[in-house]
Design a protein around this motif. Structure first.
Motif, PDB file in Angstrom:
ATOM      1  N   GLY B  96       0.810  -1.216   0.000  1.00 24.18           N
ATOM      2  CA  GLY B  96       0.000   0.000   0.000  1.00 24.18           C
ATOM      3  C   GLY B  96       0.838   1.257   0.000  1.00 24.18           C
ATOM      4  O   GLY B  96       2.018   1.251  -0.334  1.00 24.18           O
ATOM      5  N   LYS B  97       0.179   2.320   0.398  1.00 24.00           N
ATOM      6  CA  LYS B  97       0.776   3.644   0.333  1.00 24.00           C
ATOM      7  C   LYS B  97       0.429   4.424   1.596  1.00 24.00           C
ATOM      8  O   LYS B  97      -0.660   4.265   2.155  1.00 24.00           O
ATOM      9  CB  LYS B  97       0.179   4.399  -0.865  1.00 24.00           C
ATOM     10  CG  LYS B  97       1.155   4.644  -2.006  1.00 24.00           C
ATOM     11  CD  LYS B  97       0.440   5.441  -3.085  1.00 24.00           C
ATOM     12  CE  LYS B  97       1.316   5.979  -4.165  1.00 24.00           C
ATOM     13  NZ  LYS B  97       2.630   5.560  -4.402  1.00 24.00           N
ATOM     14  N   ILE B  98       1.355   5.284   2.010  1.00 22.92           N
ATOM     15  CA  ILE B  98       1.034   6.242   3.071  1.00 22.92           C
ATOM     16  C   ILE B  98       0.341   7.401   2.376  1.00 22.92           C
ATOM     17  O   ILE B  98       0.928   8.027   1.475  1.00 22.92           O
ATOM     18  CB  ILE B  98       2.318   6.732   3.765  1.00 22.92           C
ATOM     19  CG1 ILE B  98       3.093   5.539   4.329  1.00 22.92           C
ATOM     20  CG2 ILE B  98       1.984   7.733   4.866  1.00 22.92           C
ATOM     21  CD1 ILE B  98       4.500   5.878   4.755  1.00 22.92           C
ATOM     22  N   GLU B 117      -3.181   2.980   3.142  1.00 20.74           N
ATOM     23  CA  GLU B 117      -4.242   2.374   2.353  1.00 20.74           C
ATOM     24  C   GLU B 117      -3.609   1.365   1.410  1.00 20.74           C
ATOM     25  O   GLU B 117      -2.549   1.639   0.845  1.00 20.74           O
ATOM     26  CB  GLU B 117      -4.964   3.464   1.558  1.00 20.74           C
ATOM     27  CG  GLU B 117      -6.297   3.037   1.027  1.00 20.74           C
ATOM     28  CD  GLU B 117      -7.036   4.225   0.386  1.00 20.74           C
ATOM     29  OE1 GLU B 117      -8.261   4.169   0.314  1.00 20.74           O
ATOM     30  OE2 GLU B 117      -6.373   5.187  -0.047  1.00 20.74           O
ATOM     31  N   GLY B 118      -4.262   0.232   1.235  1.00 19.24           N
ATOM     32  CA  GLY B 118      -3.676  -0.737   0.311  1.00 19.24           C
ATOM     33  C   GLY B 118      -4.365  -2.085   0.342  1.00 19.24           C
ATOM     34  O   GLY B 118      -5.482  -2.219   0.856  1.00 19.24           O
ATOM     35  N   LYS B 128      -9.120  -4.659   0.246  1.00 21.49           N
ATOM     36  CA  LYS B 128      -8.664  -3.281   0.380  1.00 21.49           C
ATOM     37  C   LYS B 128      -8.844  -2.869   1.837  1.00 21.49           C
ATOM     38  O   LYS B 128      -9.907  -3.070   2.416  1.00 21.49           O
ATOM     39  CB  LYS B 128      -9.543  -2.370  -0.479  1.00 21.49           C
ATOM     40  CG  LYS B 128      -9.171  -2.363  -1.943  1.00 21.49           C
ATOM     41  CD  LYS B 128      -8.589  -1.001  -2.333  1.00 21.49           C
ATOM     42  CE  LYS B 128      -8.153  -0.966  -3.786  1.00 21.49           C
ATOM     43  NZ  LYS B 128      -6.995  -1.822  -4.075  1.00 21.49           N
ATOM     44  N   VAL B 129      -7.791  -2.312   2.431  1.00 17.56           N
ATOM     45  CA  VAL B 129      -7.927  -1.835   3.801  1.00 17.56           C
ATOM     46  C   VAL B 129      -7.353  -0.429   3.923  1.00 17.56           C
ATOM     47  O   VAL B 129      -6.508  -0.001   3.143  1.00 17.56           O
ATOM     48  CB  VAL B 129      -7.208  -2.743   4.824  1.00 17.56           C
ATOM     49  CG1 VAL B 129      -7.884  -4.086   4.947  1.00 17.56           C
ATOM     50  CG2 VAL B 129      -5.743  -2.923   4.472  1.00 17.56           C
ATOM     51  N   LYS B 130      -7.865   0.288   4.923  1.00 16.41           N
ATOM     52  CA  LYS B 130      -7.347   1.615   5.240  1.00 16.41           C
ATOM     53  C   LYS B 130      -7.234   1.678   6.757  1.00 16.41           C
ATOM     54  O   LYS B 130      -8.209   1.430   7.460  1.00 16.41           O
ATOM     55  CB  LYS B 130      -8.323   2.672   4.716  1.00 16.41           C
ATOM     56  CG  LYS B 130      -7.800   4.085   4.778  1.00 16.41           C
ATOM     57  CD  LYS B 130      -8.799   5.029   4.143  1.00 16.41           C
ATOM     58  CE  LYS B 130      -8.392   6.466   4.344  1.00 16.41           C
ATOM     59  NZ  LYS B 130      -9.396   7.388   3.785  1.00 16.41           N
ATOM     60  N   GLN B 131      -6.038   1.932   7.259  1.00 18.07           N
ATOM     61  CA  GLN B 131      -5.811   1.932   8.694  1.00 18.07           C
ATOM     62  C   GLN B 131      -4.960   3.123   9.072  1.00 18.07           C
ATOM     63  O   GLN B 131      -4.132   3.577   8.287  1.00 18.07           O
ATOM     64  CB  GLN B 131      -5.078   0.652   9.118  1.00 18.07           C
ATOM     65  CG  GLN B 131      -5.887  -0.616   8.993  1.00 18.07           C
ATOM     66  CD  GLN B 131      -7.099  -0.652   9.913  1.00 18.07           C
ATOM     67  OE1 GLN B 131      -7.154   0.072  10.909  1.00 18.07           O
ATOM     68  NE2 GLN B 131      -8.082  -1.460   9.569  1.00 18.07           N
ATOM     69  N   SER B 132      -5.180   3.593  10.310  1.00 21.94           N
ATOM     70  CA  SER B 132      -4.263   4.633  10.759  1.00 21.94           C
ATOM     71  C   SER B 132      -3.382   4.094  11.869  1.00 21.94           C
ATOM     72  O   SER B 132      -3.784   3.228  12.658  1.00 21.94           O
ATOM     73  CB  SER B 132      -5.034   5.865  11.220  1.00 21.94           C
ATOM     74  OG  SER B 132      -6.094   5.469  12.038  1.00 21.94           O
ATOM     75  N   ASP B 154     -13.742 -12.970   6.743  1.00 19.54           N
ATOM     76  CA  ASP B 154     -13.473 -12.114   5.574  1.00 19.54           C
ATOM     77  C   ASP B 154     -12.372 -12.689   4.689  1.00 19.54           C
ATOM     78  O   ASP B 154     -12.289 -12.385   3.504  1.00 19.54           O
ATOM     79  CB  ASP B 154     -13.012 -10.723   6.031  1.00 19.54           C
ATOM     80  CG  ASP B 154     -14.185  -9.866   6.489  1.00 19.54           C
ATOM     81  OD1 ASP B 154     -15.325 -10.335   6.340  1.00 19.54           O
ATOM     82  OD2 ASP B 154     -13.939  -8.760   6.997  1.00 19.54           O
ATOM     83  N   TYR B 155     -11.507 -13.477   5.300  1.00 20.73           N
ATOM     84  CA  TYR B 155     -10.375 -13.998   4.554  1.00 20.73           C
ATOM     85  C   TYR B 155     -10.524 -15.498   4.277  1.00 20.73           C
ATOM     86  O   TYR B 155      -9.528 -16.204   4.089  1.00 20.73           O
ATOM     87  CB  TYR B 155      -9.074 -13.680   5.293  1.00 20.73           C
ATOM     88  CG  TYR B 155      -8.818 -12.188   5.310  1.00 20.73           C
ATOM     89  CD1 TYR B 155      -8.176 -11.554   4.244  1.00 20.73           C
ATOM     90  CD2 TYR B 155      -9.286 -11.403   6.356  1.00 20.73           C
ATOM     91  CE1 TYR B 155      -7.991 -10.188   4.233  1.00 20.73           C
ATOM     92  CE2 TYR B 155      -9.107 -10.027   6.349  1.00 20.73           C
ATOM     93  CZ  TYR B 155      -8.467  -9.420   5.288  1.00 20.73           C
ATOM     94  OH  TYR B 155      -8.292  -8.056   5.269  1.00 20.73           O
ATOM     95  N   GLY B 156     -11.754 -15.946   4.297  1.00 20.94           N
ATOM     96  CA  GLY B 156     -12.036 -17.338   3.921  1.00 20.94           C
ATOM     97  C   GLY B 156     -11.465 -18.362   4.883  1.00 20.94           C
ATOM     98  O   GLY B 156     -11.184 -19.493   4.507  1.00 20.94           O
ATOM     99  N   ILE B 157     -11.286 -17.964   6.152  1.00 18.21           N
ATOM    100  CA  ILE B 157     -10.790 -18.923   7.141  1.00 18.21           C
ATOM    101  C   ILE B 157     -11.990 -19.460   7.907  1.00 18.21           C
ATOM    102  O   ILE B 157     -12.710 -18.708   8.557  1.00 18.21           O
ATOM    103  CB  ILE B 157      -9.782 -18.262   8.100  1.00 18.21           C
ATOM    104  CG1 ILE B 157      -8.591 -17.721   7.303  1.00 18.21           C
ATOM    105  CG2 ILE B 157      -9.324 -19.242   9.164  1.00 18.21           C
ATOM    106  CD1 ILE B 157      -7.775 -16.694   8.038  1.00 18.21           C
ATOM    107  N   ASN B 158     -12.182 -20.774   7.804  1.00 14.67           N
ATOM    108  CA  ASN B 158     -13.369 -21.380   8.404  1.00 14.67           C
ATOM    109  C   ASN B 158     -13.120 -21.813   9.835  1.00 14.67           C
ATOM    110  O   ASN B 158     -12.119 -22.434  10.140  1.00 14.67           O
ATOM    111  CB  ASN B 158     -13.791 -22.610   7.599  1.00 14.67           C
ATOM    112  CG  ASN B 158     -14.537 -22.203   6.349  1.00 14.67           C
ATOM    113  OD1 ASN B 158     -15.306 -21.243   6.366  1.00 14.67           O
ATOM    114  ND2 ASN B 158     -14.286 -22.914   5.263  1.00 14.67           N
ATOM    115  N   ILE B 159     -14.055 -21.468  10.692  1.00 13.95           N
ATOM    116  CA  ILE B 159     -14.031 -22.017  12.047  1.00 13.95           C
ATOM    117  C   ILE B 159     -15.153 -23.045  12.110  1.00 13.95           C
ATOM    118  O   ILE B 159     -16.317 -22.701  11.967  1.00 13.95           O
ATOM    119  CB  ILE B 159     -14.244 -20.911  13.096  1.00 13.95           C
ATOM    120  CG1 ILE B 159     -13.093 -19.915  13.016  1.00 13.95           C
ATOM    121  CG2 ILE B 159     -14.335 -21.511  14.486  1.00 13.95           C
ATOM    122  CD1 ILE B 159     -13.255 -18.715  13.917  1.00 13.95           C
TER     123      ILE B 159
END
Lengths: 297, 183
Positions: B96-98, B117-118, B128-132, B154-159
């Motif tokens: 991503g990018k600052i 963001e990236g 796509k995520v955006k974090q501070s 969200d990432y297809g990891i099954n419990i």
């Protein structure tokens, strides 16, 4: 002098080229795969009833309860074997990631077993080492009263020893196979004609149906006519069910004893004649010593 | 001619030094933590690769899944074998990018707020995520810090249902990666 300038110019250009390289991940250099060992060749330290190449990790203690019911051919009077049972309680501790020590007590012939398992080689993910090889050494002490107390009996005659090489390969994420050559030495045998040393070649494998369920099978072949005819080769089929902290192993086998000396050389009765014993193992892992990273300093 | 050469060379060398300050590390830290009634799960990874281009604000993180360490060996095995399928998806990455690059002075010590963001890729799924978080400049080093939550589904990891109560659905990830200037 001019040559030096030209050289410097070339160098500078190379640097400039670097500056504009597109992907930052290039900065990490070529992707070197770290040397990694294959893990989880089997779900637990037994394939079905025999040993697998798995050890408890360093500082982990496995507690196992193994249970065999009676034979299916006990018929309706014996509720098809469920009226009888033999049980083994066992502990296995990972001294290091390579060495584990175990101790067990079986109701069958009131036997105590103590063993060491050592990982000699471990399969690597890059296949530079294609198989895992472990050495397993087990000692059993028969706890029954001597059959003839009036004789001059020796304590040493209660002992028997088992040496095994466990040679396993995890072929795919789902399929693993193991070859298990064994040597059983008994200090005392029943008849003069019985050999003290018996060679057995065994094999076993597992196939994962889902992430938490696998089918397992195991067979041990007593090398030609070393024992009397009334002893059979051991064949076991089972499923492993994993629920996080526990592994449940349900199986059917023609071996009643639950320790190596017993099921390798003293299996009596064949599948065909209905000598089929239903049984299960429950294995629970306890973390006794945490890895360094998580210890409070 | 000679002087022209000199000037060009000096300029080029300057350009590569001034505009191209990159930061890199191969032993950054990423931890994660999740809390559920039955099972507290925590893991640490000290071998995170990261690179940052101060000129463009481009930033990448690369995490080898098998190098996460757990307090329980069995947990680590299940994490790789049952949840992350690490033979199939060996790495997780962020590229991503600052986006507020102008607020950060890489030549002056201090702690700056940064928004990134990236694309975050975990278990083969890209989002796509955006974090501070913060970027701290300290004697030439750059320390990136960010704490955020993800939903494992969200990432297809099954419990599986059998352990549904034991494992939390959200996982808190802490990124604490110190980068050194690239020589």
């Amino acid at each position: 002098m001019k040559k030096i300038y030209v050289l410097l110019l070339v160098f500078s250009l190379v640097f400039v080229k670097n500056t504009f390289s597109q992907d930052l991940t290039d900065e990490f250099g070529p992707d070197v795969k770290p040397k990694a060992f294959t893990y989880a060749t089997f779900k637990t330290s037994r394939i079905v009833i025999g040993q697998s190449v798995e050890n408890p990790a360093k500082g982990n203690l496995n507690f196992s309860i193994s249970h065999h019911f009676g034979a299916l051919n006990d018929g309706p009077y014996g509720f098809y074997g469920l009226d009888r049972s033999t049980i083994r309680l066992g502990l296995e501790y990972g001294l290091t990631d390579k060495i584990s020590l175990g101790l067990g007590r079986s109701s069958y012939e009131k036997t105590i077993d103590a063993f060491v398992k050592y990982k000699i080689f471990r399969q690597t993910t890059d296949d530079r080492m294609p198989v895992s090889i472990s050495y397993f050494c087990d000692m059993t002490i028969n706890g029954l009263h001597f059959a003839h107390p009036e004789w001059n009996n020796y304590f040493s005659s209660r002992f028997a020893f088992v040496h095994q090489l466990l040679i396993a390969r995890k072929f795919t994420n789902k399929f693993s196979f193991q070859l298990t050559p064994s040597l059983v030495h008994k200090n005392l045998v029943v008849l003069n004609a019985d050999p003290n040393d018996i060679f057995i070649l065994g094999g076993g494998g597992r196939y994962k149906l889902t992430q938490r369920l696998s089918l397992n099978a195991e067979y041990h072949y007593i090398m030609t006519s070393q024992t009397r005819n009334d002893y059979d080769n051991s064949l076991s089929l089972g499923v492993d069910i994993e629920t996080g902290g526990h592994v449940f192993q349900l199986f059917v086998t023609n071996s009643q004893p639950l320790f190596e000396r017993g099921f390798l050389t003293e299996t009596q009765g064949s599948w065909g004649k209905g000598y089929i014993y239903f049984g299960f193992n429950i294995v629970r892992t306890f973390t006794i010593v945490k890895p360094k990273t998580f210890r409070k300093s | 001619m000679k002087t022209l050469f000199k000037i060009i060379i000096v300029l080029l060398m300057l350009s590569s030094n001034v505009f191209a300050q990159k930061y890199i590390t191969k032993n950054g830290k990423i931890d994660f933590y999740s809390d559920a009634p039955m099972e507290k799960i925590e893991a640490k990874n000290n071998q995170v690769k990261a690179a940052l281009d101060a000129a463009t604000g481009d930033i990448v993180f690369q995490v080898l899944i098998t190098s996460f360490e757990f307090p329980k060996a069995l947990m680590q095995e299940h994490f790789n074998e049952n949840y992350m399928e690490s033979p199939k998806f060996p790495n997780s990455t962020f590229k991503g990018k600052i986006i507020n690059l102008k607020d950060i002075n890489f030549t002056k010590n201090g702690k700056y707020n940064a928004t990134i963001e990236g694309d975050l890729t975990i278990h083969g799924v890209t989002k796509k995520v955006k974090q501070s978080g913060t970027i701290e400049v300290k004697d030439g080093k750059v320390i990136t810090y960010c704490k955020f939550n993800i939903l494992v589904k969200d990432y297809g990891i099954n419990i599986p249902n059998a352990v549904a109560g034991k494992i939390a659905e959200t996982v808190q990830i802490t990124v604490d990666v110190a980068l050194d200037p690239k020589k």
